[in-house]
Design a protein around this motif. Structure first.
Motif, PDB file in Angstrom:
ATOM      1  N   SER A  88       0.856  -1.194   0.000  1.00  0.00           N
ATOM      2  CA  SER A  88       0.000   0.000   0.000  1.00  0.00           C
ATOM      3  C   SER A  88       0.889   1.240   0.000  1.00  0.00           C
ATOM      4  O   SER A  88       2.091   1.144   0.281  1.00  0.00           O
ATOM      5  N   GLY A  89       0.285   2.378  -0.279  1.00  0.00           N
ATOM      6  CA  GLY A  89       1.028   3.633  -0.230  1.00  0.00           C
ATOM      7  C   GLY A  89       1.492   3.946   1.178  1.00  0.00           C
ATOM      8  O   GLY A  89       2.607   4.424   1.394  1.00  0.00           O
ATOM      9  N   LEU A  90       0.631   3.670   2.160  1.00  0.00           N
ATOM     10  CA  LEU A  90       1.019   3.945   3.546  1.00  0.00           C
ATOM     11  C   LEU A  90       2.199   3.064   3.959  1.00  0.00           C
ATOM     12  O   LEU A  90       3.128   3.539   4.630  1.00  0.00           O
ATOM     13  N   TYR A 114      -0.595  13.614   4.627  1.00  0.00           N
ATOM     14  CA  TYR A 114      -1.644  12.580   4.618  1.00  0.00           C
ATOM     15  C   TYR A 114      -1.843  12.091   6.063  1.00  0.00           C
ATOM     16  O   TYR A 114      -0.897  11.672   6.728  1.00  0.00           O
ATOM     17  N   GLU A 157       5.058  17.053   1.545  1.00  0.00           N
ATOM     18  CA  GLU A 157       4.015  16.591   0.626  1.00  0.00           C
ATOM     19  C   GLU A 157       3.489  17.833  -0.080  1.00  0.00           C
ATOM     20  O   GLU A 157       2.957  18.743   0.559  1.00  0.00           O
ATOM     21  N   ASP A 186       6.162  12.775  -0.267  1.00  0.00           N
ATOM     22  CA  ASP A 186       4.973  12.084  -0.783  1.00  0.00           C
ATOM     23  C   ASP A 186       4.582  12.830  -2.056  1.00  0.00           C
ATOM     24  O   ASP A 186       4.096  13.956  -2.006  1.00  0.00           O
ATOM     25  N   ALA A 208       1.670   6.767  -3.727  1.00  0.00           N
ATOM     26  CA  ALA A 208       0.641   5.745  -3.602  1.00  0.00           C
ATOM     27  C   ALA A 208       0.287   5.309  -5.021  1.00  0.00           C
ATOM     28  O   ALA A 208      -0.417   6.016  -5.747  1.00  0.00           O
ATOM     29  N   THR A 210      -1.644   3.213  -5.724  1.00  0.00           N
ATOM     30  CA  THR A 210      -3.092   3.043  -5.625  1.00  0.00           C
ATOM     31  C   THR A 210      -3.849   4.103  -6.432  1.00  0.00           C
ATOM     32  O   THR A 210      -4.960   3.862  -6.901  1.00  0.00           O
ATOM     33  N   LYS A 211      -3.245   5.277  -6.603  1.00  0.00           N
ATOM     34  CA  LYS A 211      -3.929   6.410  -7.221  1.00  0.00           C
ATOM     35  C   LYS A 211      -3.689   6.412  -8.730  1.00  0.00           C
ATOM     36  O   LYS A 211      -4.231   5.595  -9.438  1.00  0.00           O
ATOM     37  N   TRP A 340      -8.585   8.335  -4.499  1.00  0.00           N
ATOM     38  CA  TRP A 340      -8.708   9.197  -5.680  1.00  0.00           C
ATOM     39  C   TRP A 340      -7.787   8.671  -6.770  1.00  0.00           C
ATOM     40  O   TRP A 340      -7.130   7.655  -6.603  1.00  0.00           O
TER      41      TRP A 340
HETATM   42  C1  LIG Z   1      -3.821   7.458  -0.668  1.00  0.00           C
HETATM   43  C2  LIG Z   1      -2.618   8.170  -0.228  1.00  0.00           C
HETATM   44  C3  LIG Z   1      -1.589   7.517   0.457  1.00  0.00           C
HETATM   45  C4  LIG Z   1      -1.689   6.081   0.890  1.00  0.00           C
HETATM   46  O1  LIG Z   1      -1.922   5.163  -0.117  1.00  0.00           O
HETATM   47  P1  LIG Z   1      -2.687   3.781   0.213  1.00  0.00           P
HETATM   48  O2  LIG Z   1      -2.302   2.901  -0.922  1.00  0.00           O
HETATM   49  O3  LIG Z   1      -4.143   4.104   0.258  1.00  0.00           O
HETATM   50  O4  LIG Z   1      -2.161   3.283   1.522  1.00  0.00           O
HETATM   51  C5  LIG Z   1      -0.472   8.251   0.778  1.00  0.00           C
HETATM   52  N1  LIG Z   1      -0.356   9.561   0.473  1.00  0.00           N
HETATM   53  C6  LIG Z   1      -1.325  10.213  -0.180  1.00  0.00           C
HETATM   54  C7  LIG Z   1      -1.131  11.653  -0.509  1.00  0.00           C
HETATM   55  C8  LIG Z   1      -2.491   9.552  -0.536  1.00  0.00           C
HETATM   56  O5  LIG Z   1      -3.468  10.225  -1.151  1.00  0.00           O
END
Ligand SMILES: *Cc1c(COP(=O)(O)O)cnc(C)c1O
Length: 394
Positions: A88-90, A114, A157, A186, A208, A210-211, A340
């Motif tokens: 994950s991003g975190l 974040y 960030e 970040d 992340a 994920t985004k 997002w």
């Molecule tokens: C979503 C997000 C994260 C964490 O990513 P995950 O994959 O959801 O853990 C970290 N930093 C920012 C700025 C984010 O928007």
């Protein structure tokens, strides 16, 4: 198609690089994409090879051809020395923190970070004897006034993913490096396509995946890259945790990578169209988008960034919470949800006031964060138009 020569590879423009990075078709029977390698065990041909530990792949947690493809591609795109992929991003951020801090250290974290990062700093890092000071993101190079002999990291960030505060990253890097303190960023909002953070001297860059790398709201992934100085300790800490990402998610991220610039540029265009439309609405007090000239960080954004993404916020004129709920609950196209960077548009109300400690958040009305996707903007505007009518009627 031939394997790219180092000179050709070095000269590639960003979209060509996204198409070619991390692909070796002739290592997999000519198929265009690296397949999903699932596996824990890797077999060796002899006792001698087993004991030398020098095989390209040794065990599933250390990497597979699938993870290596994305790591290599990302390293090239980010202009880094190396990349690790986390679930994950975190997780990418927490592993990167643990790669640079030790008991007795002091770290500086932007007040606009974040939010779950604060939870990590205030719980796990505090327990391990690391003290965190949150600083005003507007400080720029003046962050040096907060340095102590034991300060071991500055975390930035830009822009903050809710309040869209910009930061003067080059000034912060200059101040930190003058004291040999590393800077971690970040960079999820701009990605390295619109802010090449390593070029600006940032030592550890986290996104992340994920985004925008995923772009389809169907996976979780973290991507951390480091420059040559910090790469060995990042890789060693990652290996110590075996914080490896799943092969299916990495495969999907590789697929997302190929269209990432197209989707980001479209998100930028659509996001700006929606930001301008919202700015003209009588219900909206302010739009927080660094590409708008009235944004306090606009000059920095214009100097350092090559574009914007589809994530921005608005402050509404004061209204009741029931009226706001009536507006948001009835939306037909916008999803109400966290996260997002996907192809679909989202909106979420937010309030930074409960957790800010170095700055105060008092915008004077309800705050909404928009992630603009790939729909027709006219349809999105009509959905919001009906929403504003509900807000007024309530
Ligand atoms: C979503 C997000 C994260 C964490 O990513 P995950 O994959 O959801 O853990 C970290 N930093 C920012 C700025 C984010 O928007």
């Amino acid at each position: 198609m031939k394997t790219l020569s180092p000179d050709t590879r070095a000269a590639l423009r960003s979209r060509t690089r996204l198409v070619h990075a991390g692909r070796e078709p002739f290592e997999q029977h000519g198929f265009v994409n690296t397949p999903v390698y699932r596996g824990s065990t890797v077999l060796y041909e002899s006792v001698e090879n087993l004991s030398r530990h020098n095989a390209r792949f040794t065990y599933g947690t250390k990497g597979t051809p699938t993870t290596e493809a994305l790591e290599r591609a990302w390293t090239e795109i980010a202009g880094a020395a190396g990349t690790v992929l986390t679930p994950s991003g975190l997780a990418a951020i927490t592993v990167a923190f643990l790669a640079v801090v030790k008991a007795g250290d002091h770290i500086l974290v932007t007040d606009a970070a974040y939010r779950p990062i604060r939870t990590f700093c205030d719980s796990v890092l505090r327990r391990l004897g690391v003290e965190t000071t949150y600083y005003d993101p507007a400080l720029g190079g003046d962050v040096a006034g907060l340095f102590r002999p034991e300060t071991s990291l500055v975390f930035v960030e830009a822009p903050g993913s809710q309040s869209l505060d910009m930061q003067d990253v080059p000034a912060i890097v200059a101040a930190a490096h003058a004291r040999d303190i590393p800077v971690m960023m970040d960079n999820t909002w701009a990605t390295s396509l619109m802010f090449p953070a390593h070029k600006y001297g940032v030592d550890l860059v986290v996104e992340a995946g994920t985004k925008y790398l995923s772009g389809h709201s169907d996976l979780l992934l973290g991507v951390t890259s480091a420059n040559a100085r910090y790469w060995p300790q990042l890789r060693a800490t990652f290996d110590a945790f075996a914080m490896c990402a799943g092969p299916e998610d990495v495969f999907l991220a590789l697929r997302g990578l190929r269209t990432m610039e197209l989707r980001l540029r479209e998100a930028e265009r659509q996001g700006l169209a929606m930001a301008h439309w919202l700015k003209a609405r009588p219900e909206v007090a302010r739009v927080l988008h660094p590409a708008l000239p009235e944004h306090p960080g606009h000059a920095i954004w214009q100097r350092d960034f090559t574009g914007s993404s589809g994530l921005f916020s608005v402050i509404l004129k004061p209204c009741g919470s029931e009226a706001l709920a009536a507006m948001l609950d009835g939306l037909e196209l916008f999803g109400l949800g966290y996260s997002w960077g996907g192809y679909e548009s989202l909106v979420v109300p937010f309030d930074c006031a409960p957790y800010r400690s170095a700055t105060t958040w008092a915008p004077g009305g309800p705050a909404l964060r928009f992630s603009i996707g790939l729909e027709n903007v006219e349809d999105l505007q009509e959905d919001l138009d009906r929403g504003f009518a509900r807000l007024k009627a309530a």
